[in-house]
Design a protein around this motif. Structure first.
Motif, PDB file in Angstrom:
ATOM      1  N   MET A   1     -74.808  18.620 -35.713  1.00 27.15           N
ATOM      2  CA  MET A   1     -75.703  19.422 -36.004  1.00 27.15           C
ATOM      3  C   MET A   1     -77.093  18.838 -34.147  1.00 27.15           C
ATOM      4  N   ILE A   2     -76.605  17.119 -34.513  1.00 23.74           N
ATOM      5  CA  ILE A   2     -77.084  16.714 -33.283  1.00 23.74           C
ATOM      6  C   ILE A   2     -76.395  17.407 -31.188  1.00 23.74           C
ATOM      7  N   GLY A   3     -75.128  17.673 -31.309  1.00 27.56           N
ATOM      8  CA  GLY A   3     -74.771  18.861 -30.145  1.00 27.56           C
ATOM      9  C   GLY A   3     -75.470  19.535 -29.896  1.00 27.56           C
ATOM     10  N   TRP A   4     -75.807  20.392 -31.154  1.00 28.79           N
ATOM     11  CA  TRP A   4     -76.763  21.065 -31.150  1.00 28.79           C
ATOM     12  C   TRP A   4     -77.693  21.120 -30.882  1.00 28.79           C
ATOM     13  N   MET A   5     -78.124  19.740 -31.293  1.00 29.63           N
ATOM     14  CA  MET A   5     -80.134  19.519 -30.746  1.00 29.63           C
ATOM     15  C   MET A   5     -79.609  19.242 -29.154  1.00 29.63           C
ATOM     16  N   LYS A   6     -78.702  18.634 -28.900  1.00 30.79           N
ATOM     17  CA  LYS A   6     -78.330  18.403 -27.049  1.00 30.79           C
ATOM     18  C   LYS A   6     -77.962  19.824 -26.049  1.00 30.79           C
ATOM     19  N   ARG A   7     -77.571  20.234 -26.773  1.00 30.37           N
ATOM     20  CA  ARG A   7     -76.988  21.742 -26.264  1.00 30.37           C
ATOM     21  C   ARG A   7     -75.525  21.653 -25.475  1.00 30.37           C
TER      22      ARG A   7
ATOM     23  N   MET B   1     -89.393  24.143 -28.907  1.00 31.22           N
ATOM     24  CA  MET B   1     -89.290  22.788 -29.920  1.00 31.22           C
ATOM     25  C   MET B   1     -88.286  22.200 -30.252  1.00 31.22           C
ATOM     26  N   LEU B   2     -88.486  21.459 -31.024  1.00 39.25           N
ATOM     27  CA  LEU B   2     -87.333  21.690 -32.211  1.00 39.25           C
ATOM     28  C   LEU B   2     -88.234  21.148 -33.478  1.00 39.25           C
ATOM     29  N   VAL B   3     -88.101  21.201 -34.335  1.00 38.87           N
ATOM     30  CA  VAL B   3     -88.950  20.952 -36.053  1.00 38.87           C
ATOM     31  C   VAL B   3     -87.055  21.266 -36.813  1.00 38.87           C
ATOM     32  N   LEU B   4     -87.211  19.587 -37.427  1.00 31.24           N
ATOM     33  CA  LEU B   4     -86.379  19.307 -38.597  1.00 31.24           C
ATOM     34  C   LEU B   4     -87.116  19.921 -39.909  1.00 31.24           C
ATOM     35  N   LYS B   5     -86.486  20.336 -41.347  1.00 32.92           N
ATOM     36  CA  LYS B   5     -86.323  20.324 -41.911  1.00 32.92           C
ATOM     37  C   LYS B   5     -84.572  20.309 -43.622  1.00 32.92           C
ATOM     38  N   SER B   6     -86.134  20.012 -44.496  1.00 33.24           N
ATOM     39  CA  SER B   6     -85.548  20.243 -45.404  1.00 33.24           C
ATOM     40  C   SER B   6     -85.869  20.722 -46.705  1.00 33.24           C
ATOM     41  N   GLY B   7     -85.813  21.932 -47.185  1.00 34.34           N
ATOM     42  CA  GLY B   7     -86.463  23.203 -47.446  1.00 34.34           C
ATOM     43  C   GLY B   7     -87.072  23.431 -46.864  1.00 34.34           C
ATOM     44  N   SER B   8     -88.598  23.857 -47.435  1.00 37.03           N
ATOM     45  CA  SER B   8     -89.366  24.023 -46.578  1.00 37.03           C
ATOM     46  C   SER B   8     -90.846  23.418 -45.659  1.00 37.03           C
ATOM     47  N   VAL B   9     -90.088  22.484 -46.236  1.00 39.08           N
ATOM     48  CA  VAL B   9     -91.128  21.367 -46.171  1.00 39.08           C
ATOM     49  C   VAL B   9     -90.220  20.624 -44.655  1.00 39.08           C
ATOM     50  N   VAL B  10     -91.632  20.223 -43.487  1.00 45.20           N
ATOM     51  CA  VAL B  10     -90.765  19.838 -42.148  1.00 45.20           C
ATOM     52  C   VAL B  10     -90.768  18.030 -41.969  1.00 45.20           C
ATOM     53  N   LEU B  11     -89.352  17.939 -42.466  1.00 45.36           N
ATOM     54  CA  LEU B  11     -89.503  16.439 -41.535  1.00 45.36           C
ATOM     55  C   LEU B  11     -90.276  16.273 -40.678  1.00 45.36           C
ATOM     56  N   SER B  12     -89.968  17.189 -39.896  1.00 46.36           N
ATOM     57  CA  SER B  12     -90.558  16.329 -38.016  1.00 46.36           C
ATOM     58  C   SER B  12     -90.458  17.001 -37.173  1.00 46.36           C
TER      59      SER B  12
ATOM     60  N   MET C   1     -82.842  10.296 -36.108  1.00 48.25           N
ATOM     61  CA  MET C   1     -83.588  10.079 -37.057  1.00 48.25           C
ATOM     62  C   MET C   1     -82.533  11.267 -37.834  1.00 48.25           C
ATOM     63  N   VAL C   2     -81.728  12.728 -37.173  1.00 47.01           N
ATOM     64  CA  VAL C   2     -81.339  13.611 -37.830  1.00 47.01           C
ATOM     65  C   VAL C   2     -79.710  13.410 -37.904  1.00 47.01           C
ATOM     66  N   GLY C   3     -79.098  12.036 -37.236  1.00 49.10           N
ATOM     67  CA  GLY C   3     -78.279  11.290 -37.852  1.00 49.10           C
ATOM     68  C   GLY C   3     -78.132  10.718 -39.126  1.00 49.10           C
ATOM     69  N   ALA C   4     -79.233  10.094 -39.233  1.00 52.05           N
ATOM     70  CA  ALA C   4     -79.452   9.363 -40.742  1.00 52.05           C
ATOM     71  C   ALA C   4     -80.048  10.082 -41.899  1.00 52.05           C
ATOM     72  N   ARG C   5     -80.859  11.494 -40.855  1.00 54.32           N
ATOM     73  CA  ARG C   5     -81.414  12.437 -42.503  1.00 54.32           C
ATOM     74  C   ARG C   5     -79.888  13.144 -42.569  1.00 54.32           C
ATOM     75  N   VAL C   6     -78.962  13.373 -41.977  1.00 52.98           N
ATOM     76  CA  VAL C   6     -77.203  13.588 -43.134  1.00 52.98           C
ATOM     77  C   VAL C   6     -76.565  12.668 -43.046  1.00 52.98           C
ATOM     78  N   GLY C   7     -76.765  11.776 -43.211  1.00 49.79           N
ATOM     79  CA  GLY C   7     -76.658  10.542 -44.463  1.00 49.79           C
ATOM     80  C   GLY C   7     -76.720  10.035 -44.912  1.00 49.79           C
TER      81      GLY C   7
ATOM     82  N   PRO D   1     -87.293  15.899 -33.313  1.00 49.53           N
ATOM     83  CA  PRO D   1     -86.873  15.093 -33.464  1.00 49.53           C
ATOM     84  C   PRO D   1     -86.033  13.796 -32.719  1.00 49.53           C
ATOM     85  N   THR D   2     -85.606  13.005 -33.362  1.00 49.74           N
ATOM     86  CA  THR D   2     -84.539  12.083 -32.256  1.00 49.74           C
ATOM     87  C   THR D   2     -83.324  12.701 -32.877  1.00 49.74           C
ATOM     88  N   LYS D   3     -82.299  12.306 -32.033  1.00 47.04           N
ATOM     89  CA  LYS D   3     -81.121  12.103 -32.281  1.00 47.04           C
ATOM     90  C   LYS D   3     -80.559  11.062 -34.182  1.00 47.04           C
TER      91      LYS D   3
END
Length: 115
Positions: A84-90, A1-12, A19-25, A15-17
């Motif tokens: 980040m998205i490439g890593w996510m997609k393996r 399972m993938l988990v997206l965090k900002s610091g210690s806060v779990v954002l999702s 979502m990850v792109g938007a968070r980096v943006g 997460p979807t691709k």
């Protein structure tokens, strides 16, 4: 399972691709994101991005063990998101746009210097 965090806060969890792109943006200076694979394989499997004060993006990833921890920098928000998205997609080609430095010695016992 993938988990997206900002610091210690779990954002999702899962997460979807987009979502990850938007968070980096949306990253602000000194902000960071970590995308982690949990409960899949032993070890630490993640990619992270940090928008440094000098407006560069520091990317790091770890492949299971401290000795397989790598770092690079880019000025491109788009490249940081794509990594980040490439890593996510393996996608095996996600690393190819960068020159990576192994910084694993920073995380193993006995390291005393600065990077």
């Amino acid at each position: 399972m993938l988990v997206l965090k900002s610091g210690s806060v779990v954002l999702s969890k899962r997460p979807t691709k987009p979502m990850v792109g938007a968070r980096v943006g949306d990253l602000k200076r000194d902000g960071s994101l970590v995308l982690e694979r949990v409960e899949e394989e032993p070890g630490d499997w993640y990619v992270q991005v940090w928008l440094r004060e000098d407006n560069t993006f520091q990317l790091e990833y770890r492949d299971g063990v401290p000795s397989e921890h790598y770092q690079t920098r880019t000025i491109s928000r788009e490249k940081a998101a794509e990594a980040m998205i490439g890593w996510m997609k393996r996608d095996p080609a996600w690393k190819d746009a960068f020159q990576w430095i192994n910084i694993g010695s920073m995380f193993e016992g006995g390291y005393q210097g600065d990077y």
